[in-house]
Design an enzyme around this catalytic site. Structure first.
Site, PDB file in Angstrom:
ATOM      1  N   TYR A  99       9.129   3.396 -12.923  1.00 19.73           N
ATOM      2  CA  TYR A  99       7.833   3.954 -13.310  1.00 19.73           C
ATOM      3  C   TYR A  99       7.018   2.850 -13.976  1.00 19.73           C
ATOM      4  CZ  TYR A  99       9.336   8.568 -11.943  1.00 19.73           C
ATOM      5  OH  TYR A  99       9.736   9.650 -11.192  1.00 19.73           O
ATOM      6  N   THR A 100       5.854   2.579 -13.409  1.00 18.36           N
ATOM      7  CA  THR A 100       5.052   1.419 -13.806  1.00 18.36           C
ATOM      8  C   THR A 100       3.704   1.893 -14.337  1.00 18.36           C
ATOM      9  OG1 THR A 100       6.174   0.228 -12.015  1.00 18.36           O
ATOM     10  CG2 THR A 100       4.216  -0.825 -12.932  1.00 18.36           C
ATOM     11  N   TYR A 155       7.758  11.240  -0.426  1.00 13.83           N
ATOM     12  CA  TYR A 155       7.722   9.872  -0.960  1.00 13.83           C
ATOM     13  C   TYR A 155       9.126   9.242  -0.978  1.00 13.83           C
ATOM     14  CZ  TYR A 155       6.316   6.270  -4.444  1.00 13.83           C
ATOM     15  OH  TYR A 155       6.052   5.104  -5.129  1.00 13.83           O
ATOM     16  N   ALA A 168       0.841  -1.215   0.000  1.00 16.44           N
ATOM     17  CA  ALA A 168       0.000   0.000   0.000  1.00 16.44           C
ATOM     18  C   ALA A 168       0.868   1.254   0.000  1.00 16.44           C
ATOM     19  CB  ALA A 168      -0.911   0.011   1.229  1.00 16.44           C
ATOM     20  N   GLY A 169       0.538   2.184  -0.866  1.00 12.80           N
ATOM     21  CA  GLY A 169       1.320   3.424  -0.914  1.00 12.80           C
ATOM     22  C   GLY A 169       0.585   4.511  -1.667  1.00 12.80           C
ATOM     23  N   ILE A 170       0.946   5.758  -1.364  1.00 14.95           N
ATOM     24  CA  ILE A 170       0.328   6.908  -2.034  1.00 14.95           C
ATOM     25  C   ILE A 170       1.414   7.912  -2.419  1.00 14.95           C
ATOM     26  CG2 ILE A 170      -1.890   6.732  -0.818  1.00 14.95           C
ATOM     27  CD1 ILE A 170      -0.900   9.126   0.950  1.00 14.95           C
TER      28      ILE A 170
HETATM   29  N1  CAA Z   1      14.658  18.315 -12.156  1.00 14.55           N
HETATM   30  C1  CAA Z   1      14.903  19.632 -12.159  1.00 14.55           C
HETATM   31  N2  CAA Z   1      13.960  20.570 -12.311  1.00 14.55           N
HETATM   32  C2  CAA Z   1      12.706  20.146 -12.483  1.00 14.55           C
HETATM   33  C3  CAA Z   1      12.370  18.768 -12.494  1.00 14.55           C
HETATM   34  C4  CAA Z   1      13.414  17.842 -12.337  1.00 14.55           C
HETATM   35  N3  CAA Z   1      13.195  16.511 -12.335  1.00 14.55           N
HETATM   36  N4  CAA Z   1      11.042  18.652 -12.674  1.00 14.55           N
HETATM   37  C5  CAA Z   1      10.549  19.911 -12.775  1.00 14.55           C
HETATM   38  N5  CAA Z   1      11.554  20.806 -12.673  1.00 14.55           N
HETATM   39  C6  CAA Z   1      11.479  22.259 -12.748  1.00 14.55           C
HETATM   40  C7  CAA Z   1      10.686  22.670 -13.992  1.00 14.55           C
HETATM   41  O1  CAA Z   1      11.529  22.692 -15.113  1.00 14.55           O
HETATM   42  C8  CAA Z   1      10.165  24.023 -13.603  1.00 14.55           C
HETATM   43  O2  CAA Z   1      11.196  24.969 -13.774  1.00 14.55           O
HETATM   44  P1  CAA Z   1      10.868  26.440 -14.304  1.00 14.55           P
HETATM   45  O3  CAA Z   1       9.980  27.023 -13.229  1.00 14.55           O
HETATM   46  O4  CAA Z   1      12.206  27.057 -14.399  1.00 14.55           O
HETATM   47  O5  CAA Z   1      10.152  26.249 -15.618  1.00 14.55           O
HETATM   48  C9  CAA Z   1       9.934  23.901 -12.095  1.00 14.55           C
HETATM   49  O6  CAA Z   1      10.729  22.789 -11.655  1.00 14.55           O
HETATM   50  C10 CAA Z   1       8.488  23.619 -11.756  1.00 14.55           C
HETATM   51  O7  CAA Z   1       8.043  22.437 -12.460  1.00 14.55           O
HETATM   52  P2  CAA Z   1       6.514  22.211 -12.818  1.00 14.55           P
HETATM   53  O8  CAA Z   1       6.064  23.239 -13.814  1.00 14.55           O
HETATM   54  O9  CAA Z   1       6.323  20.770 -13.207  1.00 14.55           O
HETATM   55  O10 CAA Z   1       5.832  22.535 -11.391  1.00 14.55           O
HETATM   56  P3  CAA Z   1       4.497  22.064 -10.789  1.00 14.55           P
HETATM   57  O11 CAA Z   1       4.402  22.720  -9.455  1.00 14.55           O
HETATM   58  O12 CAA Z   1       3.367  22.203 -11.751  1.00 14.55           O
HETATM   59  O13 CAA Z   1       4.708  20.486 -10.568  1.00 14.55           O
HETATM   60  C11 CAA Z   1       5.658  18.502  -9.701  1.00 14.55           C
HETATM   61  C12 CAA Z   1       5.721  20.024  -9.716  1.00 14.55           C
HETATM   62  C13 CAA Z   1       4.312  18.037  -9.120  1.00 14.55           C
HETATM   63  C14 CAA Z   1       6.775  18.011  -8.804  1.00 14.55           C
HETATM   64  C15 CAA Z   1       5.810  17.972 -11.156  1.00 14.55           C
HETATM   65  O14 CAA Z   1       7.002  18.472 -11.703  1.00 14.55           O
HETATM   66  C16 CAA Z   1       5.824  16.479 -11.231  1.00 14.55           C
HETATM   67  O15 CAA Z   1       4.785  15.831 -11.203  1.00 14.55           O
HETATM   68  N6  CAA Z   1       7.007  15.862 -11.336  1.00 14.55           N
HETATM   69  C17 CAA Z   1       7.150  14.411 -11.412  1.00 14.55           C
HETATM   70  C18 CAA Z   1       7.255  13.823 -10.031  1.00 14.55           C
HETATM   71  C19 CAA Z   1       7.361  12.346 -10.150  1.00 14.55           C
HETATM   72  O16 CAA Z   1       8.188  11.791 -10.869  1.00 14.55           O
HETATM   73  N7  CAA Z   1       6.498  11.602  -9.432  1.00 14.55           N
HETATM   74  C20 CAA Z   1       6.459  10.184  -9.505  1.00 14.55           C
HETATM   75  C21 CAA Z   1       5.031   9.729  -9.342  1.00 14.55           C
HETATM   76  S1  CAA Z   1       4.844   8.011  -9.693  1.00 14.55           S
HETATM   77  C22 CAA Z   1       5.517   7.252  -8.398  1.00 14.55           C
HETATM   78  O17 CAA Z   1       5.883   7.834  -7.423  1.00 14.55           O
HETATM   79  C23 CAA Z   1       5.663   5.766  -8.498  1.00 14.55           C
HETATM   80  C24 CAA Z   1       7.082   5.376  -8.363  1.00 14.55           C
HETATM   81  O18 CAA Z   1       7.428   4.832  -7.332  1.00 14.55           O
HETATM   82  C25 CAA Z   1       8.013   5.587  -9.496  1.00 14.55           C
END
Ligand code: CAA
Length: 246
Positions: free
Chosen positions: A185-186, A153, A89-91
């Site tokens: 990433y799944t 997370y 379980a995870g979010i």
């Molecule tokens: N490295 C460096 N900079 C990054 C970055 C990264 N990986 N991702 C985003 N940024 C930067 C963007 O380029 C942007 O820069 P500017 O303002 O200069 O344009 C700034 O950070 C803001 O980014 P967003 O426009 O995306 O900001 P937001 O507030 O709308 O969203 C966030 C932020 C929610 C973190 C979004 O970037 C996001 O969803 N990122 C992915 C997070 C992720 O990988 N989650 C995994 C979910 S799945 C999971 O967790 C399962 C698993 O186990 C793998």
């Protein structure tokens, strides 16, 4: 007698595949779900054509210490013992740290990390007494490498790995192995919730250029649950298409 496995978050993206793969491998699965989603748990059970012999639904709020203790103690009395526990379980509550609220932090730590105490503690002693048991914790590539937007997370998932190693040391003498699986990433609703342009850039970084299929994670669980894996403990097995090699 079938071996018995308990899977938390069993009807979720990866949990569903783990449940199916364990059923296919001959396990009887105790499938836990959040008490608030009883209706969808019943529908999931029906849609998958499970029988009461193969899958038993169990409401369990993994963040509630007292609820888990009471419910899992009663379960052990009914089942006698448990062979496999999958803490799945995870979010996510992703946001940049500068904008993260205490609630977003605590929710993720409670569900993903504190749940390991709540669920494992009531079962561990019995598993040690019976011996030859398996605990498998579903962590994440992001607990290994850290992910922008996931301080909560990544902290919880890294914590799960420390827990895995420490408990492996405690369970070893009894033949209780404790391992983690770190999926990349799944293809699940959790990953599909990422903004499309962000997800595209993540996919571009994966050497295999695709998401994992949930069944590819489930296959690793079945392996670690098997007798063939009896001498593997304290390990973290990555299933990430080469995204992070540690
Ligand atoms: N490295 C460096 N900079 C990054 C970055 C990264 N990986 N991702 C985003 N940024 C930067 C963007 O380029 C942007 O820069 P500017 O303002 O200069 O344009 C700034 O950070 C803001 O980014 P967003 O426009 O995306 O900001 P937001 O507030 O709308 O969203 C966030 C932020 C929610 C973190 C979004 O970037 C996001 O969803 N990122 C992915 C997070 C992720 O990988 N989650 C995994 C979910 S799945 C999971 O967790 C399962 C698993 O186990 C793998």
């Amino acid at each position: 007698m079938k071996k018995v496995a308990l899977v938390t978050g069993a009807k979720g993206g990866i949990g569903s595949s783990i449940t199916q793969a364990l059923v296919d491998a001959g396990f009887r699965v105790i499938a836990t779900y959040h008490p608030k989603s009883e209706q969808s748990a019943k529908e999931w059970f029906k849609e998958n054509n499970y029988s009461n012999e193969s899958v038993k639904l169990l409401p369990l709020d993994v963040t509630d210490t007292a609820f888990c203790k009471e419910s899992l103690t009663a379960l052990l009395e009914q089942e006698g013992h448990l062979d496999v526990l999958v803490n799945n379980a995870g979010i996510t509550k992703d946001t940049m740290f500068k904008r993260m609220t205490a609630e977003q932090w605590n929710d993720v730590i409670n569900t993903n990390l504190n749940s390991l105490f709540n669920v494992t503690q009531p079962l561990f002693e019995s598993m040690c007494q019976h011996g030859n048991a398996r605990i498998i914790n579903i962590t994440s590539v992001n607990g290994l490498k850290g992910q922008f937007g996931q301080t909560n997370y990544s902290a919880a998932k890294a914590g799960m790995i420390g827990f895995t190693k420490a408990l492996a040391a405690e369970g070893a003498r009894a033949g209780v192995t404790v391992n983690a699986i770190a999926p990349g990433y799944t293809g699940t609703p959790m990953v599909e919730a990422i903004k499309p342009e962000v997800l595209e850039s993540i996919k571009a970084e994966i050497p295999m250029k695709r998401l994992a299929q949930p069944k590819e994670v489930a296959a690793a669980v079945v392996f670690l649950a098997s007798d063939a894996a009896a001498y593997i403990t304290g390990e973290t097995l990555s299933v990430n298409g080469g995204l992070y090699m540690h």
